[in-house]
Design a protein around this motif. Sequence first.
Motif, PDB file in Angstrom:
ATOM      1  N   ARG A 124      -4.092   0.074  -4.899  1.00 55.45           N
ATOM      2  CA  ARG A 124      -3.244   0.011  -3.696  1.00 55.45           C
ATOM      3  C   ARG A 124      -2.826   1.402  -3.228  1.00 55.45           C
ATOM      4  NH1 ARG A 124       1.748  -3.300  -5.528  1.00 55.45           N
ATOM      5  NH2 ARG A 124       1.594  -1.707  -7.160  1.00 55.45           N
ATOM      6  N   ASP A 159      -4.445   1.642 -10.067  1.00 61.84           N
ATOM      7  CA  ASP A 159      -3.763   0.937  -8.969  1.00 61.84           C
ATOM      8  C   ASP A 159      -4.512   1.213  -7.672  1.00 61.84           C
ATOM      9  OD1 ASP A 159      -2.023  -0.195  -7.096  1.00 61.84           O
ATOM     10  OD2 ASP A 159      -0.249   0.341  -8.269  1.00 61.84           O
ATOM     11  N   ARG A 203       0.840  -1.191   0.000  1.00 63.13           N
ATOM     12  CA  ARG A 203       0.000   0.000   0.000  1.00 63.13           C
ATOM     13  C   ARG A 203       0.883   1.251   0.000  1.00 63.13           C
ATOM     14  NH1 ARG A 203      -2.876  -3.576  -1.006  1.00 63.13           N
ATOM     15  NH2 ARG A 203      -4.846  -4.195  -0.012  1.00 63.13           N
TER      16      ARG A 203
END
Length: 367
Positions: free
Chosen positions: A245, A243, A217
């Motif tokens: 994350r 993305d 993350r």
Amino acid sequence: MLDYYAPYVSGLTESARLTAEGLARRGWRVAVVCARHDPALPRHEVLNGVHVFRAPVLAKVSRGFLSPALPVLAGRLAARSDLLHMHLPNPEAAFVAAARGRAKLVVTYHIDAFLPDGAVNRFGLWAVDQVCKVAVRKADLVITNSEVQARGSRIWPTIRRRALLPIPSPCLDRTGGAPVLRDGDGLHIGFMGRIAVEKGIEHLIRAFRAIDDPAARLLIAGDDRNVAGGSNIAELRREAAGDTRIRFTGLLRDQQVRDFYASIDVFALPSIAESFGIVQVEAMMTAVPPVATDLPGANHPVAATGFGRLVPPRDPVALREALLEMAALPAEDREAGREAATKLFGGETSLDAHEEAFLRLLGGRRS
């Protein structure tokens, strides 16, 4: 005296605020003169013992503004004061320095002014540098975050002719947070600061996206709305698109900041213009290793403590490798780094140094 002050948040404004409020707690009578960058703010108020006077703004220009009243107001208050402390870069600095009367003049030169490259901006930077040089020449004392920052400045030939005292910016103890921003057990990398071009966040996003770990993350914290000169948040969101994350948290304050540091494994400061980086030191003081760009001044906390890694600016490959290396740092090395950073930069270290310097200028008499 400075352009922007609380509630605006930047490294420069936080450094000025913590110094002003700390001296007020110690019995000094402190006034801050700044621009009324937000018309909703009062022209005068008392914040944590500090009298804050805001001059009206006629118009905003790039990262600055037109405020003829600012140097006038600053000159009036300086004439009633024993000491004038100016925070540079500041386009009004030369005018205020000339109007200070008998007050001793201390200049804290935080960083060379930064603007994206372009013919008009290059002229603007040259003009601000000239104004800062005038103020530095009139100063009884020049403060920088470190000597390496001073030597790396565009105006070093002027600074070197004045009395120079390196004092690191005040850094708060941000321990005591809870890892509420964590999302799973994967690697968590964090950045905190203004969401602006000079922070080089796009290079961090590229470095992170090259990490092939679905559990990793990236937390990007900072103000993307009230940023002098504008934020590049739209470009960064495009860079991060797809993305899931990557998370933009917005501006964090107080306990949220503590929780942020408690939620990450390694801190990234990928700036392309930086003179110290209070946030990286605060990360260090919570035992989180930083990876910072090797810029004069920004490299000082890592070099002084041996805690963290330095990488070239605009180099996502080197940034990725250093982040993974620091993420794997053992607990005992993290604790040793925390102790070193706290000893050098924590507690009242910066405030003690400011007060001692001011008292020497005033002949030992507290203002």
